[in-house]
Structure formats: structure tokens, C-alpha cells
Design a protein around this motif. Structure first.
Motif, short mmCIF file in Angstrom:
data_model
loop_
_atom_site.label_atom_id
_atom_site.label_comp_id
_atom_site.label_asym_id
_atom_site.label_seq_id
_atom_site.Cartn_x
_atom_site.Cartn_y
_atom_site.Cartn_z
N TRP A 102 0.64 -0.80 0.12
CA TRP A 102 -0.12 -0.35 -0.27
C TRP A 102 0.82 1.72 0.17
N GLN A 103 0.38 2.30 -0.01
CA GLN A 103 1.27 3.93 -0.25
C GLN A 103 1.76 4.12 0.51
N GLY A 104 3.04 4.32 0.67
CA GLY A 104 4.15 4.30 2.06
C GLY A 104 4.79 3.13 2.55
N ALA A 105 3.93 2.00 2.56
CA ALA A 105 4.57 0.35 3.82
C ALA A 105 5.75 -0.12 3.02
N PRO A 106 6.06 -0.73 4.02
CA PRO A 106 7.52 -1.08 3.77
C PRO A 106 7.06 -2.51 3.65
N PHE A 107 6.09 -2.63 4.02
CA PHE A 107 5.51 -4.46 2.97
C PHE A 107 6.03 -4.83 1.72
N THR A 108 6.41 -6.33 1.27
CA THR A 108 5.97 -6.34 -0.27
C THR A 108 5.96 -7.78 0.19
N ALA A 109 5.41 -8.29 0.89
CA ALA A 109 5.14 -9.80 0.03
C ALA A 109 4.24 -9.76 1.42
N PHE A 110 2.77 -11.32 1.12
CA PHE A 110 2.49 -11.35 1.97
C PHE A 110 3.20 -12.58 2.73
N LEU A 111 2.74 -13.73 3.71
CA LEU A 111 2.86 -14.79 4.30
C LEU A 111 1.69 -15.27 4.53
N SER A 133 -4.57 -16.43 6.39
CA SER A 133 -3.78 -15.68 6.80
C SER A 133 -2.90 -14.59 5.89
N ALA A 134 -3.24 -13.34 5.30
CA ALA A 134 -1.73 -12.92 5.04
C ALA A 134 -1.24 -11.53 5.64
N VAL A 135 -0.28 -12.21 6.10
CA VAL A 135 0.48 -11.04 7.44
C VAL A 135 1.72 -10.78 6.16
N PRO A 136 1.17 -8.97 5.34
CA PRO A 136 2.63 -8.33 4.86
C PRO A 136 3.70 -8.46 6.01
N ILE A 137 4.49 -8.86 5.25
CA ILE A 137 6.39 -8.58 5.35
C ILE A 137 7.10 -7.83 5.06
N THR A 138 8.29 -7.39 4.81
CA THR A 138 9.17 -6.83 4.48
C THR A 138 10.13 -7.81 3.67
N ALA A 139 11.12 -6.83 2.71
CA ALA A 139 11.71 -7.96 1.95
C ALA A 139 12.36 -8.73 2.70
N THR A 140 12.93 -7.82 3.63
CA THR A 140 14.22 -8.52 4.62
C THR A 140 13.69 -10.20 4.74
N ALA A 142 10.83 -11.55 3.32
CA ALA A 142 10.75 -12.37 3.20
C ALA A 142 12.02 -13.39 3.06
N ALA A 143 13.56 -12.56 2.70
CA ALA A 143 14.46 -12.72 2.33
C ALA A 143 14.74 -14.68 3.55
N TRP A 144 14.31 -14.03 4.64
CA TRP A 144 14.24 -15.21 6.38
C TRP A 144 13.26 -15.96 5.51
N VAL A 145 12.47 -16.07 5.32
CA VAL A 145 10.71 -17.29 5.08
C VAL A 145 12.02 -17.83 3.78
N ARG A 146 12.28 -17.32 2.48
CA ARG A 146 12.66 -18.20 1.25
C ARG A 146 14.42 -18.68 2.09
N LEU A 147 15.39 -18.38 3.18
CA LEU A 147 15.84 -19.14 3.71
C LEU A 147 15.78 -20.19 4.64
N LYS A 148 14.79 -19.94 5.92
CA LYS A 148 14.76 -20.75 6.95
C LYS A 148 13.32 -21.00 7.28
N GLY A 149 12.38 -20.60 6.22
CA GLY A 149 11.16 -20.81 6.31
C GLY A 149 10.00 -20.20 7.28
N ALA A 150 8.89 -20.41 6.76
CA ALA A 150 8.07 -20.52 7.24
C ALA A 150 7.13 -20.10 8.99
N ASP A 151 6.99 -20.70 9.43
CA ASP A 151 7.40 -21.07 11.26
C ASP A 151 8.87 -20.51 11.16
N ALA A 152 9.68 -20.27 10.90
CA ALA A 152 10.83 -19.72 11.58
C ALA A 152 10.83 -18.42 12.32
#
Length: 175
Positions: A102-111, A133-140, A142-152
């Protein structure tokens, strides 16, 4: 309680509605997609798909505060992704729009994850609609999710005391 409604149509796709249920400033508003579950979500790699049976889903975003400008469109993009992109929506999925949600959001992805809202039962033989549930998350994050997974990521939020319904929240600092 009557919800606020918005509708978005993408070229070549059916209309996606967004309903906003608001109780008070103390409780997070619920933004729920309507239209993603019209058809079962199928893996585009499957040769044959059943037009009646199969998983169905809608997306739920919980945020406190006034409605962010552009959020409805981002939710609609995710809800249209199974039809437009062939994306399978399921718990643990990361949907990266690579642009502010959304306008001005630091979030670029949903988990995506399980929501507190129960399934919507449909007449047989259709599968129930699962509300994700779709939780807004930052690019950082999102990178963590790709590396360690959603549960982490969820565990890091708990450990850091991150309120994922706060549209101005800081990113988690996973270790």
C-alpha cells in the motif's frame, strides 16, 4: 456490522471483491477477498484438473488503523494469482509482489498461514473454502522465509514481540 466493499477486475480474470470488517480502533480490521474461491486452485503442472473438486481459498489480512490506500488492490492481486499466475495458495506460501503493498508501506510480500476464521462449507461435491491469513512482510523478512521457512519467521515474530497487525511495525530481527 456491514462491511465496506471494493471490487477489482484484472484483464482476463473475474472480479475480485474485498470486504473490510471493522469493529473499533482497538481491534484489527479484517480485509477478506471474495472471488478467489470461485474455482478450485489447481497446480498448473497437472494435466487434468477437476472443475468442481479441489482446494478453494480466500485471503484474510488483519490490520489496525485506517484503511491503507492500495491495500485492497494488493489483496486482489494475491486472490487473482491462482487464475492469472497459476499460483497455489496454501499455508506457508510466500507471495512477493515486489512493490509496496500500500502507499508508503515497507511491506512487499504476504506470508500465508492458517487464519482464525473457520472454513466455509460448500455443497457437495465441492471442497470447503479455506480462509488463509496473509501477513504483510518486508523484503528482509521475505528473504528470511526463503532461507529458513515460514515457521521460523513466525517464531521470530513471537520472540521479538512483533505485532503483525500494526501497519507501522518494525521488521523482525531473526537470528
Amino acid at each position: 456490522m456491514e462491511p465496506d466493499e471494493a471490487a477489482i477486475t484484472f484483464l482476463g480474470a473475474e472480479r475480485i471483491g474485498i470486504m473490510r470488517f471493522f469493529v473499533s480502533e482497538d481491534v484489527a480490521a479484517q480485509y477478506i477477498s471474495v472471488g478467489c474461491s470461485r474455482h478450485p486452485i489447481v497446480d498448473p503442472a497437472e494435466l487434468l484438473s477437476d472443475p468442481v473438486r479441489g482446494p478453494r481459498a480466500e485471503v484474510v489480512v488483519a490490520l489496525r488503523g485506517p484503511p491503507p490506500k492500495g491495500l485492497a488492490r494488493s489483496i486482489a492481486v494475491v486472490a487473482a494469482a491462482p487464475t492469472v499466475e497459476g499460483l497455489v495458495l496454501e499455508p506457508g506460501a510466500l507471495v512477493d509482489l515486489e512493490t509496496p503493498l500500500w502507499q508508503g508501506a515497507p511491506f512487499t510480500a504476504f506470508l500465508l498461514g492458517d487464519s482464525d476464521i473457520g472454513d466455509v462449507v460448500l455443497p457437495e461435491p465441492m471442497s470447503p473454502v479455506v480462509l488463509l491469513s496473509a501477513v504483510p512482510i518486508t523484503a528482509t523478512e521475505a528473504a528470511w522465509v526463503r532461507l529458513k521457512g515460514a515457521d521460523a519467521m513466525r517464531e521470530a515474530w513471537l520472540q521479538d514481540g512483533v505485532d503483525t497487525t500494526d501497519p507501522r511495525r518494525r521488521a523482525a530481527d531473526p537470528a
